[in-house]
Design a protein around this motif. Structure first.
Motif, PDB file in Angstrom:
ATOM      1  N   HIS A  54     -10.108  12.622  -0.034  1.00 35.56           N
ATOM      2  CA  HIS A  54     -10.283  12.276  -1.291  1.00 35.56           C
ATOM      3  C   HIS A  54      -9.381  12.892  -2.587  1.00 35.56           C
ATOM      4  CE1 HIS A  54     -12.904  10.022  -3.993  1.00 35.56           C
ATOM      5  NE2 HIS A  54     -13.196  11.137  -4.897  1.00 35.56           N
ATOM      6  N   PHE A  55      -8.936  12.054  -3.114  1.00 32.60           N
ATOM      7  CA  PHE A  55      -7.857  12.372  -4.115  1.00 32.60           C
ATOM      8  C   PHE A  55      -8.541  12.956  -5.468  1.00 32.60           C
ATOM      9  CE2 PHE A  55      -5.501   8.901  -1.857  1.00 32.60           C
ATOM     10  CZ  PHE A  55      -4.678   9.873  -1.205  1.00 32.60           C
ATOM     11  N   ALA A  56      -8.032  14.130  -5.835  1.00 29.82           N
ATOM     12  CA  ALA A  56      -8.378  14.679  -7.291  1.00 29.82           C
ATOM     13  C   ALA A  56      -7.785  14.121  -8.356  1.00 29.82           C
ATOM     14  CB  ALA A  56      -8.201  16.047  -7.185  1.00 29.82           C
ATOM     15  N   HIS A  57      -6.357  13.437  -8.258  1.00 33.21           N
ATOM     16  CA  HIS A  57      -5.754  13.121  -9.571  1.00 33.21           C
ATOM     17  C   HIS A  57      -5.209  11.722  -9.378  1.00 33.21           C
ATOM     18  CE1 HIS A  57      -5.571  17.225 -11.093  1.00 33.21           C
ATOM     19  NE2 HIS A  57      -5.287  17.655  -9.773  1.00 33.21           N
ATOM     20  N   ALA A  80       1.157  14.881  -3.525  1.00 37.17           N
ATOM     21  CA  ALA A  80       1.016  16.340  -2.777  1.00 37.17           C
ATOM     22  C   ALA A  80      -0.106  16.257  -1.665  1.00 37.17           C
ATOM     23  CB  ALA A  80       0.759  17.437  -3.667  1.00 37.17           C
ATOM     24  N   GLN A  81      -1.311  15.484  -2.203  1.00 41.01           N
ATOM     25  CA  GLN A  81      -2.263  15.528  -1.219  1.00 41.01           C
ATOM     26  C   GLN A  81      -1.910  14.459  -0.075  1.00 41.01           C
ATOM     27  OE1 GLN A  81      -5.893  15.390  -4.560  1.00 41.01           O
ATOM     28  NE2 GLN A  81      -6.666  15.529  -2.428  1.00 41.01           N
ATOM     29  N   LEU A  82      -1.469  13.318  -0.405  1.00 41.81           N
ATOM     30  CA  LEU A  82      -1.067  12.264   0.520  1.00 41.81           C
ATOM     31  C   LEU A  82      -0.150  12.955   1.697  1.00 41.81           C
ATOM     32  CD1 LEU A  82      -1.170   9.385   1.749  1.00 41.81           C
ATOM     33  CD2 LEU A  82       0.773   8.905   0.023  1.00 41.81           C
ATOM     34  N   ALA A 116      -8.177   5.769  -0.119  1.00 45.23           N
ATOM     35  CA  ALA A 116      -8.144   5.523  -1.365  1.00 45.23           C
ATOM     36  C   ALA A 116      -9.597   5.072  -2.220  1.00 45.23           C
ATOM     37  CB  ALA A 116      -7.242   3.937  -1.475  1.00 45.23           C
ATOM     38  N   ASN A 117      -9.763   5.679  -3.191  1.00 42.11           N
ATOM     39  CA  ASN A 117     -10.928   5.358  -4.186  1.00 42.11           C
ATOM     40  C   ASN A 117     -10.293   4.250  -5.107  1.00 42.11           C
ATOM     41  OD1 ASN A 117      -9.053   6.884  -5.665  1.00 42.11           O
ATOM     42  ND2 ASN A 117     -10.642   8.437  -6.440  1.00 42.11           N
ATOM     43  N   THR A 151      -1.821   4.319  -0.251  1.00 45.01           N
ATOM     44  CA  THR A 151      -2.669   5.219   0.126  1.00 45.01           C
ATOM     45  C   THR A 151      -3.867   4.210   0.860  1.00 45.01           C
ATOM     46  OG1 THR A 151      -3.930   4.851  -1.851  1.00 45.01           O
ATOM     47  CG2 THR A 151      -2.398   6.546  -1.580  1.00 45.01           C
ATOM     48  N   HIS A 152      -3.609   2.805   1.023  1.00 43.87           N
ATOM     49  CA  HIS A 152      -4.726   1.875   1.286  1.00 43.87           C
ATOM     50  C   HIS A 152      -4.996   2.072   2.911  1.00 43.87           C
ATOM     51  CE1 HIS A 152      -3.898  -1.273  -1.941  1.00 43.87           C
ATOM     52  NE2 HIS A 152      -4.135  -0.192  -2.651  1.00 43.87           N
TER      53      HIS A 152
END
Length: 352
Positions: free
Chosen positions: A158-161, A170-172, A189-190, A200-201
């Motif tokens: 889950h992405f923070a930004h 960075a997270q990816l 992806a949210n 990110t899909h």
């Protein structure tokens, strides 16, 4: 007569928003319907989202409700199970579970059943909320793979930004470094990442707020994203007062009229879910015309400026948010986010 406040739910807009999301991705869509579908009602929202490939929520009993209502898509528990005795129910109702902690891993290891349990293994790539760390990942994945009760495994983070300038890179990169060699389905992806970062899909996307017609971005409107509001919170003016210069409005008299004014009292307050902290100037529609709130929001009422709206009076329709008044704009004025406003709709507000 009952109070005029009500929430109108346009489920054709929910269907429209799902189609708009599908046009942006080839991934399967896991519609997030936690918190009673962000205040819109769990089962009725799921009915409108039947074309979704799956549903994600928090509460086991809500997941059971969906199964018993006839929904056959994958259903994912986003925080997973909280006790070992919930695992048989997951198997009985064919529910998928996120696993994000060592405690859950231990409870799974003690579960004797064989086959069929769908697991979404959550990796902590920088959100630092839920998930296994990069250092834990290889051993945890191997443990889950070996368990005889586990069927399909999906890897997620889950992405923070995703909704701000920092972005997802960075997270990816962390996620890709961990799972690059794994031939397993992935979900990252949210709403924000889905709309802004196609890379990110992956296999599953998890839209939430965008389904309900609100934007995850501060600088981009829902309309610009092709989304339509599902919930419209509306009421009426129930009283009109003429003010002279120096008169004050509401508890604490926080608003002081600088000139002669005409104001209206609206049947809506914080007990209905409208934010008490919304300041003077929060936008509102009265009779289809934009105006502003005045003074402090009360439990059951708030005040609006009618000075430039001579045709407005008792009985005039007021839109607090929704059709013609974006919930994102109201939330921003109140120093909060649309998620909070939609989820805070009070039970006492009738749904139409």
């Amino acid at each position: 007569m009952s109070r005029p406040i009500h929430a109108k739910l346009d489920f054709s807009a929910l269907e429209h928003n799902l189609r708009a999301i599908r046009r942006r991705t080839d991934a399967r869509v896991m519609a997030v319907i936690k918190a009673e579908a962000y205040g819109h009602g769990l089962v009725r929202a799921a009915e409108a989202l039947r074309a979704a490939d799956g549903f994600a929520l928090l509460d086991l009993q809500d997941a059971v409700r969906l199964r018993e209502a006839g929904f056959r898509q994958p259903i994912l528990l986003l925080e997973g199970f909280f006790a070992a005795d919930e695992l048989p129910l997951l198997a009985e109702y064919e529910l998928a579970s996120v696993i994000h902690s060592s405690q859950q891993l231990a409870q799974l290891s003690a579960y004797p059943r064989r086959g069929g349990l769908a697991v979404w293994l959550k990796l902590n790539t920088g959100m630092n909320r839920l998930g296994f760390t990069p250092a834990q990942f290889t051993q945890v994945l191997e443990t889950v793979r070996r368990h005889p009760a586990v069927g399909e495994i999906t890897l997620m983070t889950h992405f923070a930004h995703a909704d701000d300038a920092v972005g997802v890179e960075a997270q990816l990169a962390c996620f890709d470094a961990l799972v690059g060699g794994q031939r397993l389905p992935r979900s990252l992806a949210n709403s924000a990442a889905l709309l802004r970062y196609p890379q990110t899909h992956a296999d599953w996307v998890r839209p939430g707020i965008s389904l309900y017609g609100a934007s995850p971005f501060a600088e981009v409107s829902a309309e610009q994203l092709g989304l339509r509001p599902v919930m419209t919170l509306a009421s009426e003016v129930i009283s009109v007062t003429e003010l002279k210069a120096g008169d004050r409005v509401g508890y604490g008299g926080s608003f002081c009229a600088e000139r002669a004014m005409r104001i209206g009292t609206v049947a809506c307050g914080y007990a209905d879910g409208y934010p008490r902290h919304a300041p003077t100037g929060t936008p509102v529609l009265v009779g289809g015309q934009r105006t502003r709130t005045l003074g402090r929001v009360s439990m059951d009422m708030l005040s609006v400026d009618l000075s430039e709206l001579p045709e407005a009076g008792i009985g005039s329709r007021v839109v607090l948010w929704g059709e013609g008044m974006p919930v994102d704009e109201v939330a921003r004025a109140a120093g909060t986010i649309s998620y909070e406003l939609l989820c805070a709709l009070a039970r006492r507000v009738p749904i139409k």
